[in-house]
Design a protein around this motif. Sequence first.
Motif, PDB file in Angstrom:
ATOM      1  N   GLY A   1      55.552 -15.113 128.379  1.00 30.60           N
ATOM      2  CA  GLY A   1      56.486 -14.759 129.535  1.00 30.60           C
ATOM      3  C   GLY A   1      55.112 -15.410 130.400  1.00 30.60           C
ATOM      4  O   GLY A   1      53.801 -14.908 129.838  1.00 30.60           O
ATOM      5  N   GLY A   2      55.788 -15.674 131.451  1.00 32.71           N
ATOM      6  CA  GLY A   2      54.747 -15.908 132.236  1.00 32.71           C
ATOM      7  C   GLY A   2      53.522 -17.559 132.197  1.00 32.71           C
ATOM      8  O   GLY A   2      52.389 -18.091 132.996  1.00 32.71           O
ATOM      9  N   THR A   3      54.481 -17.684 131.544  1.00 31.05           N
ATOM     10  CA  THR A   3      53.402 -19.653 131.406  1.00 31.05           C
ATOM     11  C   THR A   3      54.443 -20.607 131.644  1.00 31.05           C
ATOM     12  O   THR A   3      53.413 -22.034 132.122  1.00 31.05           O
ATOM     13  CB  THR A   3      52.937 -19.438 129.367  1.00 31.05           C
ATOM     14  N   GLY A   4      54.475 -20.536 133.305  1.00 34.30           N
ATOM     15  CA  GLY A   4      55.484 -22.286 133.769  1.00 34.30           C
ATOM     16  C   GLY A   4      54.656 -21.838 134.998  1.00 34.30           C
ATOM     17  O   GLY A   4      53.320 -22.097 134.726  1.00 34.30           O
ATOM     18  N   PHE A   5      55.621 -22.269 135.700  1.00 30.74           N
ATOM     19  CA  PHE A   5      54.627 -23.125 137.295  1.00 30.74           C
ATOM     20  C   PHE A   5      55.640 -22.205 138.610  1.00 30.74           C
ATOM     21  O   PHE A   5      55.203 -22.745 139.709  1.00 30.74           O
ATOM     22  CB  PHE A   5      55.230 -25.194 137.111  1.00 30.74           C
ATOM     23  N   THR A   6      56.488 -21.500 138.048  1.00 32.74           N
ATOM     24  CA  THR A   6      56.648 -21.140 139.468  1.00 32.74           C
ATOM     25  C   THR A   6      55.337 -19.820 139.916  1.00 32.74           C
ATOM     26  O   THR A   6      54.959 -20.012 139.309  1.00 32.74           O
ATOM     27  CB  THR A   6      57.726 -19.629 139.041  1.00 32.74           C
ATOM     28  N   GLY A   7      56.003 -19.484 140.539  1.00 30.84           N
ATOM     29  CA  GLY A   7      54.817 -18.480 141.777  1.00 30.84           C
ATOM     30  C   GLY A   7      54.084 -17.475 141.264  1.00 30.84           C
ATOM     31  O   GLY A   7      53.288 -16.738 141.313  1.00 30.84           O
ATOM     32  N   ARG A   8      55.694 -16.660 140.367  1.00 29.58           N
ATOM     33  CA  ARG A   8      55.464 -15.605 139.566  1.00 29.58           C
ATOM     34  C   ARG A   8      54.583 -16.219 138.376  1.00 29.58           C
ATOM     35  O   ARG A   8      54.544 -14.632 137.542  1.00 29.58           O
ATOM     36  CB  ARG A   8      56.246 -14.836 139.366  1.00 29.58           C
ATOM     37  N   ASP A   9      54.873 -17.447 138.004  1.00 27.68           N
ATOM     38  CA  ASP A   9      54.227 -17.140 136.431  1.00 27.68           C
ATOM     39  C   ASP A   9      52.482 -17.085 136.314  1.00 27.68           C
ATOM     40  O   ASP A   9      51.965 -18.448 136.904  1.00 27.68           O
ATOM     41  CB  ASP A   9      54.655 -18.834 135.888  1.00 27.68           C
ATOM     42  N   VAL A  10      51.740 -16.342 135.678  1.00 26.14           N
ATOM     43  CA  VAL A  10      50.447 -15.662 136.547  1.00 26.14           C
ATOM     44  C   VAL A  10      49.619 -15.561 134.683  1.00 26.14           C
ATOM     45  O   VAL A  10      48.857 -15.080 134.770  1.00 26.14           O
ATOM     46  CB  VAL A  10      49.716 -15.073 137.059  1.00 26.14           C
ATOM     47  N   THR A  11      50.629 -15.981 134.015  1.00 26.81           N
ATOM     48  CA  THR A  11      49.611 -15.022 132.331  1.00 26.81           C
ATOM     49  C   THR A  11      48.434 -16.055 132.360  1.00 26.81           C
ATOM     50  O   THR A  11      47.652 -15.484 132.368  1.00 26.81           O
ATOM     51  CB  THR A  11      50.755 -15.153 131.513  1.00 26.81           C
TER      52      THR A  11
END
Length: 174
Positions: free
Chosen positions: A82-92
Motif C-alpha cells: 500500500g501507499g506506492t501510488g501517486f495520490t497525495g496520501r501515497d507516501v510509502t
Amino acid sequence: MVVMSRIDETRPFIAVSIAVLTVSDTRSLADDKSGQTLAERIQKAGHSLADRQIVTDDVDRIQDVVRSWMQRPDIAVIITTGGTGFTGRDVTPDAVEPLFEKRMDGFSEVFHRISYDKIGTSTIQSRATAGVADSTFIFCLPGSPGACKDAWDGILAKQLDYRHMPCNFVEIMP
C-alpha cells in the motif's frame, strides 16, 4: 526465453522471518486482503510471520514501524503493501527509501515486467521499490492483492528460498 533458475533439492530449506506492514487509511486487520495474501503465502512457503501491522499513510508512522522492525533480530525481511501510488496520501516509498543503505533497482524493474504482463501500462502507476537497511531486506508493494501475489509468486518466493539457484537473498543475509 529460457529462464535458468531452479530449486536445488540437495540444499536445505531455511525459513526466513518476515514482517508485513499494510499502509492504509481505511483498512483494518479484518479486511486487509493484501496483508492477508502476503501472510498466507509467507506461511505456506514455510517462512515465519514475525509481525503484521497496519498504519495510516503517514511518513513518520511508517518509518517508526519499519525502524523498530529493523532493530529486531528476529526479523530479516519487511514487506509493505500500500501507499506506492501517486495520490497525495501515497507516501510509502517516500518514507522507506531514505532508510535504504542500498537500493534494489532490479526488484522494481522485474516487478514492473511481471505486472506489465497482467495489467499492461497501468503498471507505471506503482512506485514499487526495495532495498536493504541495517541488514534487513525491505520490499514496498502496491496495495492490491493481485500485485502482492505477483510480487510474491514471481520474485520473493524464489529469492527468499535458500534452495533457489543460481543465487538468492538468503545466502547473503547475516
